[in-house]
Scaffold this motif. Sequence first.
Motif, PDB file in Angstrom:
ATOM      1  N   ARG A  86     -31.694 -11.323  -8.091  1.00  0.00           N
ATOM      2  CA  ARG A  86     -30.881 -12.110  -8.781  1.00  0.00           C
ATOM      3  C   ARG A  86     -30.132 -11.794  -8.068  1.00  0.00           C
ATOM      4  O   ARG A  86     -29.929 -10.593  -7.965  1.00  0.00           O
ATOM      5  CB  ARG A  86     -30.829 -11.299  -9.842  1.00  0.00           C
ATOM      6  CG  ARG A  86     -28.949 -12.518 -11.207  1.00  0.00           C
ATOM      7  CD  ARG A  86     -29.380 -11.593 -12.156  1.00  0.00           C
ATOM      8  NE  ARG A  86     -30.547 -12.033 -12.922  1.00  0.00           N
ATOM      9  CZ  ARG A  86     -30.445 -13.494 -14.011  1.00  0.00           C
ATOM     10  NH1 ARG A  86     -28.953 -14.595 -13.800  1.00  0.00           N
ATOM     11  NH2 ARG A  86     -31.346 -14.367 -14.739  1.00  0.00           N
ATOM     12  N   VAL A  87     -28.683 -11.984  -7.637  1.00  0.00           N
ATOM     13  CA  VAL A  87     -27.475 -12.216  -6.900  1.00  0.00           C
ATOM     14  C   VAL A  87     -26.258 -10.685  -7.446  1.00  0.00           C
ATOM     15  O   VAL A  87     -25.988 -11.184  -8.876  1.00  0.00           O
ATOM     16  CB  VAL A  87     -26.483 -13.104  -5.783  1.00  0.00           C
ATOM     17  CG1 VAL A  87     -25.276 -12.494  -5.756  1.00  0.00           C
ATOM     18  CG2 VAL A  87     -27.931 -13.917  -5.856  1.00  0.00           C
ATOM     19  N   ASN A  88     -25.469  -9.935  -7.076  1.00  0.00           N
ATOM     20  CA  ASN A  88     -25.154  -9.512  -7.911  1.00  0.00           C
ATOM     21  C   ASN A  88     -23.453  -9.793  -8.733  1.00  0.00           C
ATOM     22  O   ASN A  88     -23.010 -11.197  -7.256  1.00  0.00           O
ATOM     23  CB  ASN A  88     -24.424  -8.416  -7.111  1.00  0.00           C
ATOM     24  CG  ASN A  88     -25.449  -6.968  -7.060  1.00  0.00           C
ATOM     25  OD1 ASN A  88     -26.330  -6.599  -8.211  1.00  0.00           O
ATOM     26  ND2 ASN A  88     -25.855  -6.612  -6.001  1.00  0.00           N
ATOM     27  N   ALA A  89     -22.986  -9.002  -9.641  1.00  0.00           N
ATOM     28  CA  ALA A  89     -21.817 -10.239  -9.888  1.00  0.00           C
ATOM     29  C   ALA A  89     -21.292 -11.850  -9.798  1.00  0.00           C
ATOM     30  O   ALA A  89     -20.902 -12.174 -10.038  1.00  0.00           O
ATOM     31  CB  ALA A  89     -20.842  -9.842  -8.498  1.00  0.00           C
ATOM     32  N   ARG A  90     -23.275 -12.762 -10.394  1.00  0.00           N
ATOM     33  CA  ARG A  90     -23.206 -13.457 -10.656  1.00  0.00           C
ATOM     34  C   ARG A  90     -22.802 -14.232  -9.084  1.00  0.00           C
ATOM     35  O   ARG A  90     -22.477 -15.704  -9.814  1.00  0.00           O
ATOM     36  CB  ARG A  90     -21.990 -13.817 -12.007  1.00  0.00           C
ATOM     37  CG  ARG A  90     -23.108 -13.330 -13.631  1.00  0.00           C
ATOM     38  CD  ARG A  90     -22.853 -13.680 -14.419  1.00  0.00           C
ATOM     39  NE  ARG A  90     -22.931 -12.738 -15.151  1.00  0.00           N
ATOM     40  CZ  ARG A  90     -23.150 -13.343 -16.619  1.00  0.00           C
ATOM     41  NH1 ARG A  90     -21.912 -14.603 -16.921  1.00  0.00           N
ATOM     42  NH2 ARG A  90     -23.472 -12.830 -18.134  1.00  0.00           N
ATOM     43  N   ALA A  91     -22.981 -13.834  -8.008  1.00  0.00           N
ATOM     44  CA  ALA A  91     -22.575 -14.615  -6.932  1.00  0.00           C
ATOM     45  C   ALA A  91     -23.711 -15.836  -6.818  1.00  0.00           C
ATOM     46  O   ALA A  91     -24.783 -15.594  -6.970  1.00  0.00           O
ATOM     47  CB  ALA A  91     -22.084 -13.412  -5.647  1.00  0.00           C
ATOM     48  N   ASN A  92     -23.644 -16.519  -5.966  1.00  0.00           N
ATOM     49  CA  ASN A  92     -24.809 -18.357  -6.079  1.00  0.00           C
ATOM     50  C   ASN A  92     -25.403 -17.944  -4.813  1.00  0.00           C
ATOM     51  O   ASN A  92     -24.797 -17.122  -3.784  1.00  0.00           O
ATOM     52  CB  ASN A  92     -23.415 -19.523  -5.894  1.00  0.00           C
ATOM     53  CG  ASN A  92     -23.348 -19.895  -6.502  1.00  0.00           C
ATOM     54  OD1 ASN A  92     -23.739 -19.873  -7.856  1.00  0.00           O
ATOM     55  ND2 ASN A  92     -22.058 -20.675  -6.729  1.00  0.00           N
ATOM     56  N   HIS A 104     -29.824 -16.977  -9.028  1.00  0.00           N
ATOM     57  CA  HIS A 104     -31.503 -16.645  -8.641  1.00  0.00           C
ATOM     58  C   HIS A 104     -32.161 -16.954  -9.199  1.00  0.00           C
ATOM     59  O   HIS A 104     -32.561 -18.954  -8.813  1.00  0.00           O
ATOM     60  CB  HIS A 104     -31.304 -15.481  -9.637  1.00  0.00           C
ATOM     61  CG  HIS A 104     -32.129 -16.708 -11.112  1.00  0.00           C
ATOM     62  ND1 HIS A 104     -30.753 -17.142 -12.005  1.00  0.00           N
ATOM     63  CD2 HIS A 104     -32.763 -16.533 -12.236  1.00  0.00           C
ATOM     64  CE1 HIS A 104     -31.180 -17.925 -12.879  1.00  0.00           C
ATOM     65  NE2 HIS A 104     -32.281 -17.541 -13.273  1.00  0.00           N
ATOM     66  N   TYR A 105     -33.516 -16.651  -8.722  1.00  0.00           N
ATOM     67  CA  TYR A 105     -35.230 -17.529  -8.686  1.00  0.00           C
ATOM     68  C   TYR A 105     -35.701 -16.835  -9.036  1.00  0.00           C
ATOM     69  O   TYR A 105     -35.997 -15.973  -8.842  1.00  0.00           O
ATOM     70  CB  TYR A 105     -34.727 -18.121  -6.664  1.00  0.00           C
ATOM     71  CG  TYR A 105     -35.252 -16.702  -5.797  1.00  0.00           C
ATOM     72  CD1 TYR A 105     -36.409 -16.526  -5.772  1.00  0.00           C
ATOM     73  CD2 TYR A 105     -33.938 -16.438  -5.326  1.00  0.00           C
ATOM     74  CE1 TYR A 105     -37.631 -15.244  -5.225  1.00  0.00           C
ATOM     75  CE2 TYR A 105     -35.126 -14.759  -4.427  1.00  0.00           C
ATOM     76  CZ  TYR A 105     -36.255 -14.984  -4.459  1.00  0.00           C
ATOM     77  OH  TYR A 105     -36.537 -13.278  -3.701  1.00  0.00           O
ATOM     78  N   HIS A 106     -36.635 -18.106  -9.573  1.00  0.00           N
ATOM     79  CA  HIS A 106     -38.217 -17.504  -9.667  1.00  0.00           C
ATOM     80  C   HIS A 106     -39.574 -18.382  -9.044  1.00  0.00           C
ATOM     81  O   HIS A 106     -39.269 -19.272  -8.762  1.00  0.00           O
ATOM     82  CB  HIS A 106     -38.807 -18.147 -11.429  1.00  0.00           C
ATOM     83  CG  HIS A 106     -37.395 -17.636 -12.192  1.00  0.00           C
ATOM     84  ND1 HIS A 106     -37.519 -16.235 -12.855  1.00  0.00           N
ATOM     85  CD2 HIS A 106     -36.330 -17.688 -12.143  1.00  0.00           C
ATOM     86  CE1 HIS A 106     -36.513 -16.122 -13.621  1.00  0.00           C
ATOM     87  NE2 HIS A 106     -35.431 -16.908 -13.562  1.00  0.00           N
ATOM     88  N   LEU A 107     -40.460 -17.342  -8.754  1.00  0.00           N
ATOM     89  CA  LEU A 107     -41.531 -18.045  -7.882  1.00  0.00           C
ATOM     90  C   LEU A 107     -42.779 -17.334  -8.943  1.00  0.00           C
ATOM     91  O   LEU A 107     -42.720 -16.169  -9.721  1.00  0.00           O
ATOM     92  CB  LEU A 107     -41.739 -16.779  -7.311  1.00  0.00           C
ATOM     93  CG  LEU A 107     -40.672 -17.087  -5.302  1.00  0.00           C
ATOM     94  CD1 LEU A 107     -40.764 -16.374  -4.462  1.00  0.00           C
ATOM     95  CD2 LEU A 107     -40.477 -18.672  -5.148  1.00  0.00           C
ATOM     96  N   LEU A 108     -43.672 -17.968  -9.219  1.00  0.00           N
ATOM     97  CA  LEU A 108     -44.380 -18.038  -9.249  1.00  0.00           C
ATOM     98  C   LEU A 108     -46.032 -17.343  -8.436  1.00  0.00           C
ATOM     99  O   LEU A 108     -46.881 -18.501  -6.919  1.00  0.00           O
ATOM    100  CB  LEU A 108     -45.271 -18.564 -10.515  1.00  0.00           C
ATOM    101  CG  LEU A 108     -46.718 -18.673 -11.495  1.00  0.00           C
ATOM    102  CD1 LEU A 108     -46.738 -17.003 -11.880  1.00  0.00           C
ATOM    103  CD2 LEU A 108     -47.170 -19.353 -12.179  1.00  0.00           C
ATOM    104  N   ILE A 109     -46.695 -17.038  -7.803  1.00  0.00           N
ATOM    105  CA  ILE A 109     -47.858 -16.940  -6.419  1.00  0.00           C
ATOM    106  C   ILE A 109     -48.891 -16.159  -7.093  1.00  0.00           C
ATOM    107  O   ILE A 109     -48.609 -15.270  -7.869  1.00  0.00           O
ATOM    108  CB  ILE A 109     -46.773 -15.768  -5.238  1.00  0.00           C
ATOM    109  CG1 ILE A 109     -45.531 -15.537  -4.881  1.00  0.00           C
ATOM    110  CG2 ILE A 109     -47.402 -15.073  -4.482  1.00  0.00           C
ATOM    111  CD1 ILE A 109     -45.266 -17.507  -4.082  1.00  0.00           C
TER     112      ILE A 109
END
Length: 73
Positions: A19-25, A60-65
């Motif tokens: 996840r990025v700080n300060a809710r940045a994209n 943010h992103y999610h990965l299932l590896i």
Amino acid sequence: MARPLRIEYAGALYHVTARVNARANIYTNDDDSQLYLSLLKIAVDRYDWYCQAYCLMDNHYHLLIETNPSKLV
């Protein structure tokens, strides 16, 4: 205090998120997200992973590896 060692074995599933700080994209346009997916493919090929699922959100992103060899990295 250090975190416990990660249990590693062939076929293990890992939920990876960032996840990025300060809710940045993370991605400002479609080209950015396509570049990220290209880089993800390079990592998956290099380390012989199988990407079961992914979800790219704005900040943010999610990965299932799934690992094939007995090492994550």
